[in-house]
Design an enzyme around this catalytic site. Structure first.
Site, PDB file in Angstrom:
ATOM      1  N   LYS A  14       1.053  11.862  -1.873  1.00 19.89           N
ATOM      2  CA  LYS A  14      -0.252  12.013  -2.531  1.00 19.89           C
ATOM      3  C   LYS A  14      -1.323  12.504  -1.556  1.00 19.89           C
ATOM      4  O   LYS A  14      -2.059  13.450  -1.840  1.00 19.89           O
ATOM      5  CB  LYS A  14      -0.627  10.649  -3.139  1.00 19.89           C
ATOM      6  N   ARG A  89      -7.893   2.598 -10.474  1.00 22.98           N
ATOM      7  CA  ARG A  89      -6.780   1.673 -10.333  1.00 22.98           C
ATOM      8  C   ARG A  89      -6.451   0.911 -11.620  1.00 22.98           C
ATOM      9  O   ARG A  89      -5.431   0.252 -11.701  1.00 22.98           O
ATOM     10  CB  ARG A  89      -7.092   0.663  -9.221  1.00 22.98           C
ATOM     11  N   ARG A 123       8.428   5.277   7.951  1.00 19.11           N
ATOM     12  CA  ARG A 123       7.153   5.664   8.553  1.00 19.11           C
ATOM     13  C   ARG A 123       6.902   4.900   9.849  1.00 19.11           C
ATOM     14  O   ARG A 123       7.248   3.731   9.974  1.00 19.11           O
ATOM     15  CB  ARG A 123       5.996   5.401   7.578  1.00 19.11           C
ATOM     16  N   ARG A 156       3.906   0.044  10.412  1.00 19.59           N
ATOM     17  CA  ARG A 156       2.705  -0.618   9.909  1.00 19.59           C
ATOM     18  C   ARG A 156       3.065  -2.019   9.423  1.00 19.59           C
ATOM     19  O   ARG A 156       4.160  -2.232   8.887  1.00 19.59           O
ATOM     20  CB  ARG A 156       2.115   0.185   8.746  1.00 19.59           C
ATOM     21  N   ARG A 167       4.018  -4.126  -3.769  1.00 20.88           N
ATOM     22  CA  ARG A 167       3.145  -2.993  -4.063  1.00 20.88           C
ATOM     23  C   ARG A 167       3.719  -2.130  -5.189  1.00 20.88           C
ATOM     24  O   ARG A 167       2.969  -1.632  -6.034  1.00 20.88           O
ATOM     25  CB  ARG A 167       2.913  -2.154  -2.804  1.00 20.88           C
TER      26      ARG A 167
END
Length: 213
Positions: A14, A89, A123, A156, A167
């Site tokens: 995104k 959201r 990541r 992270r 999530r």
């Protein structure tokens, strides 16, 4: 003037697509994630609150996201338009947004949860300069070491299977009603985000009949 909302599950590219569209069409990229990361980096009060939430593997509350986006849009520095990434959201925010702004449409990047997990858990972030890496597409020359500053690459705190599962569940529960609302009132382009970034961009340009030169 062009105004878009871009939506997509974490890891769908995104932010990458929003940045590419912003550069090509001279749009202002308004990224909720980038705004929060700036506050975290510069140790603001807002940044401290967001960091606690993120480190716990949770999503920042809708009210806080809404206030940040409203404040950013009120700067009116988007002479040729904007692309909003990470908002709205929920359906209430979507209704408010549509009442406030006449948008050209919504870009919905679609990707299976299994591919999201593969990408997100690959990541890495440089602990020195903050440069992003992905062990699938952009591996460093030396393992676990940043090519630019030599810093150590780390995952992270919220990039772990448990936090990601939370999530993903939260995203699906909240986003489905938003997309359904948008589909009743605006044009929504559903884009296959498993393609390479240039193919995804080309599909977006084609869906909205944007200029190619």
């Amino acid at each position: 003037m062009r105004k878009f909302v871009i939506m997509g599950i974490q890891g769908s590219g995104k932010g990458t697509q929003a940045a590419m569209l912003a550069e090509r069409f001279d749009l202002v990229h308004i990224s909720v994630g980038d705004i929060f990361r700036w506050h975290i980096q510069f140790h603001t009060k807002l940044g401290a609150a967001v960091k606690r939430i993120v480190d716990a593997g949770e999503l920042v509350g809708d009210d806080l996201v809404e206030s940040v986006v409203q404040e950013r849009l009120q700067l009116h520095d988007w002479n040729y338009g904007f692309i909003v990434d990470g908002f709205p959201r929920n359906a209430v925010q979507a209704e408010f947004f549509l009442e406030s702004y006449d948008i050209d449409g919504v870009i919905n990047l679609e990707m299976p949860d299994s591919e999201v997990e593969r990408r997100v858990l690959s990541r890495r972030l440089c602990s020195g300069c903050g440069l992003d890496y992905n062990l699938i597409a952009s591996r460093p020359e030396v393992e676990d070491t940043c090519d630019v500053c030599g810093g150590t690459l780390v995952r992270r705190p919220d990039d772990n299977p448990e936090a990601l599962a939370n999530r993903l569940r939260d995203y699906h529960e909240k986003t489905t009603p938003v997309i359904e609302l948008f589909e009743r009132k605006e044009f929504v382009a559903h884009i296959d985000a498993t393609q390479d970034r240039e193919s995804v961009l080309a599909a977006i340009v084609d869906e909205f009949h944007l200029p190619t030169d």
